[in-house]
Design an enzyme around this catalytic site. Sequence first.
Site, short mmCIF file in Angstrom:
data_model
loop_
_atom_site.label_atom_id
_atom_site.label_comp_id
_atom_site.label_asym_id
_atom_site.label_seq_id
_atom_site.Cartn_x
_atom_site.Cartn_y
_atom_site.Cartn_z
N LYS A 58 11.39 -17.39 -122.23
CA LYS A 58 11.96 -16.24 -122.91
C LYS A 58 12.31 -16.59 -124.36
CE LYS A 58 15.29 -13.92 -120.76
NZ LYS A 58 15.34 -12.51 -120.47
N ARG A 128 21.59 -15.03 -121.68
CA ARG A 128 20.52 -14.86 -120.69
C ARG A 128 19.87 -16.19 -120.36
NH1 ARG A 128 18.58 -9.30 -121.04
NH2 ARG A 128 19.80 -8.22 -122.61
N GLY A 137 14.95 -12.91 -112.13
CA GLY A 137 16.20 -12.59 -111.44
C GLY A 137 16.81 -13.73 -110.64
N MET A 139 18.09 -16.55 -111.80
CA MET A 139 19.24 -17.19 -112.43
C MET A 139 20.11 -16.12 -113.07
SD MET A 139 17.57 -20.57 -114.04
CE MET A 139 16.31 -19.69 -114.86
N ARG A 372 6.46 -11.70 -121.91
CA ARG A 372 5.95 -12.86 -121.15
C ARG A 372 4.62 -12.48 -120.56
NH1 ARG A 372 10.52 -12.35 -116.41
NH2 ARG A 372 10.08 -10.21 -115.94
N HIS A 495 12.39 -5.72 -108.38
CA HIS A 495 12.37 -7.10 -107.89
C HIS A 495 11.37 -7.25 -106.75
CE1 HIS A 495 13.97 -10.35 -105.31
NE2 HIS A 495 14.02 -10.96 -106.47
N ARG A 602 -20.85 -26.81 -85.45
CA ARG A 602 -20.27 -27.48 -84.27
C ARG A 602 -21.02 -26.97 -83.04
NH1 ARG A 602 -15.14 -26.40 -87.42
NH2 ARG A 602 -13.94 -28.33 -87.45
N ARG A 658 -24.10 -30.99 -86.08
CA ARG A 658 -23.39 -32.12 -85.46
C ARG A 658 -23.69 -32.12 -83.96
NH1 ARG A 658 -17.02 -32.12 -85.51
NH2 ARG A 658 -17.26 -30.62 -83.83
N GLU A 803 -14.56 -40.23 -89.51
CA GLU A 803 -13.41 -39.56 -88.90
C GLU A 803 -12.35 -40.51 -88.37
OE1 GLU A 803 -14.58 -35.64 -86.75
OE2 GLU A 803 -16.09 -37.12 -86.20
N SER A 822 -20.16 -37.32 -93.93
CA SER A 822 -19.32 -36.13 -94.13
C SER A 822 -17.94 -36.49 -93.60
CB SER A 822 -19.91 -34.95 -93.34
OG SER A 822 -19.06 -33.85 -93.50
N GLY A 824 -14.80 -36.05 -91.89
CA GLY A 824 -14.16 -35.14 -90.93
C GLY A 824 -12.67 -35.38 -91.04
N THR A 825 -12.07 -34.72 -92.01
CA THR A 825 -10.68 -35.06 -92.34
C THR A 825 -9.67 -34.52 -91.33
OG1 THR A 825 -10.85 -33.23 -93.89
CG2 THR A 825 -10.96 -35.45 -94.80
N ASN A 826 -10.11 -33.64 -90.44
CA ASN A 826 -9.18 -33.23 -89.38
C ASN A 826 -8.89 -34.43 -88.49
OD1 ASN A 826 -9.59 -30.65 -90.38
ND2 ASN A 826 -11.14 -30.14 -88.85
N ASP A 827 -9.98 -35.05 -88.01
CA ASP A 827 -9.79 -36.23 -87.17
C ASP A 827 -9.32 -37.42 -87.99
OD1 ASP A 827 -10.20 -35.90 -84.34
OD2 ASP A 827 -12.23 -35.21 -84.83
N CYS A 890 -16.00 -31.95 -94.41
CA CYS A 890 -16.13 -30.74 -93.60
C CYS A 890 -14.89 -30.45 -92.76
CB CYS A 890 -17.38 -30.81 -92.73
SG CYS A 890 -17.30 -32.12 -91.50
N TYR A 910 -20.40 -32.41 -102.14
CA TYR A 910 -20.08 -31.02 -101.76
C TYR A 910 -18.82 -30.97 -100.91
CZ TYR A 910 -21.90 -32.20 -97.15
OH TYR A 910 -22.08 -32.79 -95.93
#
Length: 933
Positions: A58, A128, A137, A139, A372, A495, A602, A658, A803, A822, A824-827, A890, A910
């Site tokens: 501001k 202000r 709003g 603060m 702003r 708001h 899968r 896979r 993985e 590739s 496999g970031t979940n596992d 993946c 990728y």
Amino acid sequence: MPTRPRKTPLRKTRTRSRPSPRLARSPRSSHARPASREKWVYLFDEGRADMKDLLGGKGANLAEMVRIGLPVPPGFVVTTRACNAFLSEGSRFPEGLWAQELAALRKLEKRTGRSFGDPENALLVSCRSGAKFSMPGMMDTLLNLGLNDAVVEGLASETGDARFAQDAYRRLVQMFGTVVLGLPHEPFEQVLERYRHQRGLQNDSALPLEDLKAITEAFQSLIREKAGRDFPQDPVEQLRLATEAVFRSWKGKRAVDYRNAAGIPHDLGTAVNIVTMVFGNRGEDSGTGVVTTRNVSTGEREMEGDYLSNAQGEDVVSGARPTLRISALKELHPKLYAQLGRICQKLERHFRDVQDVEFTIEQGRLWVLQTRDAKRTAQAAVRIAVELVGERLLRREEAVLRVKPEQLDFFLHPQFAPDDKKAARERGDLLATGLNVSPGAASGVVAFDADTAERWSREEKKAVIMVRPETKPDDVHGMLAARGILTSRGGRTSHAALVARQFGKPAVVGVSEMEVDCERRQLTVAGRVLREGDTVSIDGTTGEVFAGRLETLIPDLKDPYILKLLKWADDFRELGVYANADYPRDARKARELGAEGIGLCRTEHMFFEKDRLPHVQRMILARTDAERDEALARLLPFQREDFLGLFRTMEGQPVTIRLLDPPLHEFLPNHDGLLHDVTELETRLELRKGRPGTAELEEQLARKRRMLEAVESMREANPMLGLRGVRLGIHLPSLVRMQVRAILEAACQCAREGMRVLPKIMIPLIAHSNELRVEKETLESEARAVMKEQGQKVAYQFGTMIEVPRAALTADQIAEEAEFFSFGTNDLTQTTYGISRDDAETGFLSEYLHKRILPENPFATLDQRGVGSLMELAVKLGRKTRPGLDLGICGEHGGDPKTISFCHRLGLDYVSCSPYRVPIARLAAAHAALASR
Ligand code: PEP
Ligand code: MG
């Protein structure tokens, strides 16, 4: 005191001004320590727009507007560094600050020709808050500082409007009590309500002078009684306490909650802006408003906003009085409207972005109080960014960076199914139409306060619509937890609207025919009563409110602006964007949304289909190789068709398939269910003993027992660490052969038809390169056999998922066998953390996140320090062995913008994500590339 209307315009400097007697006499100023070298205070004409770190958004923009010659009331800014120093020094002003603030006040007096605390010619200021990033709003702000029992009389005679003066004083005392002294709002509101009630009034604007006097006195008594001190009559003391209160509000709960949600760092501090008061409540030639320089819902090129005649800014934002659309100003004051239009244009060109502008008209004179960058819907963000390029205000890469990847979610946002909506209308379930301030559709149960909304949503996992008459900053936690927001009051700049737009929550506000009774926990609209817990549906795109739940649909990505922006993003990005897709219909959607290949199919999902599952089970339960081969032979044509469909859809783009991954028990009935069935059948047989018709039951029981035995023989204590992934393929090579045959037969057929195909065969859950070697032998011999039979050669790639940590740590050996990795970031997250992903997210992980033991859910955003280090190592080792190694990701993280940025830095080829996240990934990949330039 005689009435003396003020003739001198505010900015015109009087030749002789009397400095405030109080300035010199301030008890604190007399104790001032020697001035420090640090410059804590900047007059507006000493700042610039690029000083936001120091002056807050501001303050820096007010300074910039002064620099470019716009009408801004004189003022000065206390820096964010002063705030941080105050907060870290145990709430004490740092050395030199107060002296500098008083010196700036003196200059303000000179500039305005007025004196702080002088009853005959009073300078009044607002105090202000204003952080680097806008926190609407969250603060505190105080208005009308400088008024006291004497000054109010002076202001009354100066303006000839005693009611106005008294109302200003009433507001100051009220704000002082709540903001500075921290008293609750209710007792003040109760006093006001009592007087309104006595007069039969809806709002305060018609309260007569004597009531306002009585109210101000009542407020002063309240302060004395509840805070144990008097409202300070010394304006300098008011200013000091107000500055401190604004500093402290940086640490207030709602500000902290907001920063947590918006990802704003906690160590920035707020600046404090001291601005000469201008009044929009000085009669019909006065007013106040908020405009955006374009329509921030749709992005259209038209000024948009609200105006209130004879009112102060807080009246617009609170939604307490119904506002007029800004076009009404054109009718009321055409010249001022035109001036406002010119100011907006100038601001937009100067800041090269759409602005959100607050202004006040005081007796026919227009003042800009704030500008702003405007918050906007995703739809507007995209259109505005693209159009600003057309208007030569932005370059393409800037436009791409202006839209946050997550914002694209809107274009893929749920919308109500048109048929369902039509039916709801015909049933009479359309309850009302309010203002469509934040697009998207949401259904959920009604909750009437923020805490309930948060509890139901977080703990009971309910979809909640938070319903309030209007929202306040204290409600933000409930708004964030809710699926959507519905209010009976407020406008486009209320708001509720601002917060909803910012967080992409569907919201409908200003549904004036809806009565919200938070006490009795019910709302009444169109003659219907909905109680807390009842279901309601809101359409933030149209403003409609329905009773009951409506079916939601994901729209297509057809908006021409988004298509253009994504096209530009594609020109900048270096990462490929693939999709995780199992069926041709998913693949089609993914291509429509811009995917350039399939990064993960899968195959187990195909096995679960009704017509295949019996063969899968027979394959699993087979007692001889012949039985197994027969079941696999039945599965082969299905799989071939699946892959044909994918290859045809992708038309030569890479398709990563896979081989089967999950533990086999997942394809069999549940153990406990089987046990239950067997026991039940045994009991029924026992009861029927000796009676006819038991043969069928006996056969059923035998079947169930066989299945139970098989399931029991396969039970593992930790199936996710058991016979799955590559281990399964090694255990059942005939299964691998069947899948490879299906892939190659389909590929050969495509090739014969003259179509390009690029199958990539991927092995899951590898831990040791020997596993891959064994699997590769099986696979290659089958592939050779198929190609020979078919008399057709097709190029395919052989690769693996990374993985488990061991695979990452030995990636150099694994790359000897694999042509691609590739992640496999979940596992990989599961095995690196040793956390079960199936259980953690609904279990202790939420506690960890709540207690901030983990900063983020590692299954949503990649843990770069831990899992990311393993990836980095695997990339390095893998490429050392095989420089051209093709690398992708993946896991679910492949659609997460932060992770995508990390993948870019790692040098992956990728990312692959679910089809609906493809546009987000395209934009995130462009951001990552542009950021690293
Ligand atoms: C992974 O583990 O990241 C992966 C993509 O495989 P899935 O989620 O099927 O285990
Ligand atoms: Mg996996």
